[in-house]
Motif scaffolding. Sequence first.
Motif, PDB file in Angstrom:
ATOM      1  N   UNK A   1      59.040   6.649-109.955  1.00  0.00           N
ATOM      2  CA  UNK A   1      58.384   5.488-109.365  1.00  0.00           C
ATOM      3  C   UNK A   1      59.340   4.751-108.437  1.00  0.00           C
ATOM      4  N   UNK A   2      58.794   4.144-107.391  1.00  0.00           N
ATOM      5  CA  UNK A   2      59.573   3.365-106.437  1.00  0.00           C
ATOM      6  C   UNK A   2      59.566   1.875-106.786  1.00  0.00           C
ATOM      7  N   UNK A   3      59.013   1.525-107.937  1.00  0.00           N
ATOM      8  CA  UNK A   3      59.067   0.154-108.457  1.00  0.00           C
ATOM      9  C   UNK A   3      59.426   0.220-109.934  1.00  0.00           C
ATOM     10  N   UNK A   4      59.931  -0.899-110.452  1.00  0.00           N
ATOM     11  CA  UNK A   4      60.266  -0.967-111.863  1.00  0.00           C
ATOM     12  C   UNK A   4      59.045  -1.249-112.717  1.00  0.00           C
ATOM     13  N   UNK A   5      59.280  -1.355-114.004  1.00  0.00           N
ATOM     14  CA  UNK A   5      58.204  -1.627-114.941  1.00  0.00           C
ATOM     15  C   UNK A   5      57.895  -3.113-115.043  1.00  0.00           C
ATOM     16  N   UNK A   6      57.164  -3.474-116.093  1.00  0.00           N
ATOM     17  CA  UNK A   6      56.717  -4.860-116.266  1.00  0.00           C
ATOM     18  C   UNK A   6      56.752  -5.246-117.743  1.00  0.00           C
ATOM     19  N   UNK A   7      56.881  -6.542-118.008  1.00  0.00           N
ATOM     20  CA  UNK A   7      56.734  -7.062-119.367  1.00  0.00           C
ATOM     21  C   UNK A   7      55.255  -7.114-119.723  1.00  0.00           C
ATOM     22  N   UNK A   8      54.955  -6.815-120.981  1.00  0.00           N
ATOM     23  CA  UNK A   8      53.548  -6.801-121.392  1.00  0.00           C
ATOM     24  C   UNK A   8      53.251  -7.771-122.534  1.00  0.00           C
ATOM     25  N   UNK A   9      54.272  -8.277-123.225  1.00  0.00           N
ATOM     26  CA  UNK A   9      54.012  -9.308-124.236  1.00  0.00           C
ATOM     27  C   UNK A   9      55.337  -9.936-124.667  1.00  0.00           C
ATOM     28  N   UNK A  10      55.224 -11.117-125.282  1.00  0.00           N
ATOM     29  CA  UNK A  10      56.404 -11.773-125.837  1.00  0.00           C
ATOM     30  C   UNK A  10      55.975 -12.619-127.031  1.00  0.00           C
ATOM     31  N   UNK A  11      56.956 -12.922-127.876  1.00  0.00           N
ATOM     32  CA  UNK A  11      56.698 -13.769-129.027  1.00  0.00           C
ATOM     33  C   UNK A  11      57.923 -14.596-129.349  1.00  0.00           C
TER      34      UNK A  11
ATOM     35  N   UNK B   1      45.054   3.731-105.885  1.00  0.00           N
ATOM     36  CA  UNK B   1      44.213   2.678-105.341  1.00  0.00           C
ATOM     37  C   UNK B   1      45.016   1.386-105.304  1.00  0.00           C
ATOM     38  N   UNK B   2      45.030   0.673-104.186  1.00  0.00           N
ATOM     39  CA  UNK B   2      45.783  -0.585-104.135  1.00  0.00           C
ATOM     40  C   UNK B   2      45.301  -1.561-105.206  1.00  0.00           C
ATOM     41  N   UNK B   3      46.238  -2.301-105.774  1.00  0.00           N
ATOM     42  CA  UNK B   3      45.877  -3.330-106.740  1.00  0.00           C
ATOM     43  C   UNK B   3      44.959  -4.353-106.092  1.00  0.00           C
ATOM     44  N   UNK B   4      45.265  -4.717-104.858  1.00  0.00           N
ATOM     45  CA  UNK B   4      44.433  -5.629-104.088  1.00  0.00           C
ATOM     46  C   UNK B   4      44.321  -5.079-102.672  1.00  0.00           C
TER      47      UNK B   4
ATOM     48  N   UNK C   1      50.512   2.746-100.479  1.00  0.00           N
ATOM     49  CA  UNK C   1      50.356   3.392-101.774  1.00  0.00           C
ATOM     50  C   UNK C   1      50.683   4.872-101.656  1.00  0.00           C
ATOM     51  N   UNK C   2      51.144   5.442-102.753  1.00  0.00           N
ATOM     52  CA  UNK C   2      51.523   6.856-102.790  1.00  0.00           C
ATOM     53  C   UNK C   2      50.679   7.577-103.829  1.00  0.00           C
ATOM     54  N   UNK C   3      50.660   8.909-103.720  1.00  0.00           N
ATOM     55  CA  UNK C   3      49.965   9.762-104.700  1.00  0.00           C
ATOM     56  C   UNK C   3      48.497   9.377-104.887  1.00  0.00           C
TER      57      UNK C   3
END
Length: 379
Positions: free
Chosen positions: A233-243, A272-275, A267-269
Amino acid sequence: MKKLSKLSMIVMTLFLLVGCGNLGESSLSSHSQNGKKVTTTQASKSGQYSTLLQNGHYKTSPISGVTGDSDSNNNHNLRSFEAGLISVSQKEFSPDKYFFQEGQMISTATAQKWLNRKSADNPLGLNPKDNGSKDPDKRNPIYLQQLLEQDFYTQNDKDYRLAGMTVGLSMNDIDYYTKERYGAVFETKISDSQRQAMGQEMANKVVQRLRKNNNLRNIPIVIGLYRQNVNDSLVGGTFFSYGVSHKNGESIKDWKPIKEQNQVLPVVNNETPINSNDADDFSNFKNHIESYFPNLSGVTAQVHYQDGSLNGMVITITTQFYGVAQIRSFTQFVQEAANRYLPQQPALEIKIQTVQDMQSLITKDYNSKQFTNHVLISY
């Protein structure tokens, strides 16, 4: 166990910027017993942390860059993990009240034990035991790839006392492994539900272990769960939850979702664009500058969404310009095009570079219409 270049991790931080027997001290003072004087930096703008310096020196975390045994290899993950963890920390520790220091409580040796698999020799391993299988669907994968700690202090007269801690758990989306040394790389896919369940289980173990240190019993501990992106991937990941484990708590009972998305434009591969509107705006910007300067090597963007809204955009433009006058003219042109074509709400960062060097930088804060630019020169 792998360890990244310490220098590169320091640069990342500044730019963004077995139990627990040796987890460190919990208070700092300008007249401390060890003779260290503590000073603080001033935040460059609202919403950023002031940083503690000891004897005028920035202290790096001993666990920065320590990673697990998976063959995960995406430098974008490292940057977004650290930057995202600061955003998680800000949900509980306001920059107006707290001072920041890279985590000093978890030692390198402790992190390495936690990141390794659980075994007879390593009962503290957070990753599951190796069941001996090499089948992608039957083996126990490496779930936890990296740990990151951030410490937060409050000031009382001349004393700075540890008042909060955030720990990030970076969880694999895919566990990359080999069946033999230097052999072909195979993949075990980890589902969202598996990652969530394992992340919460590991988080509670981390909290319980940290609470064994008397200095950490009476502070809130925040745990953020992060999904690493895949290697290509050409971007990093994301946080999905915290407590949050509040004072004296040894578990986290209430987990809050974090809705983030990252994507590359164009966009690649066949994604579909997120927006689609944001994608069209970037396409118009890209086409405009390429029509006037056809000798560009590439124009790409990383876009970051929070709760469905575009929060940030980082654009990289690779040119074949080297002359200062050329770069200055091109930078002004790009800034005008950005103001005309790109969305006005998100924070924007436009890096203009050759394949060897950064040439100039254009930035704009979130919800601001004011751009600034700087052309790099040398003497």
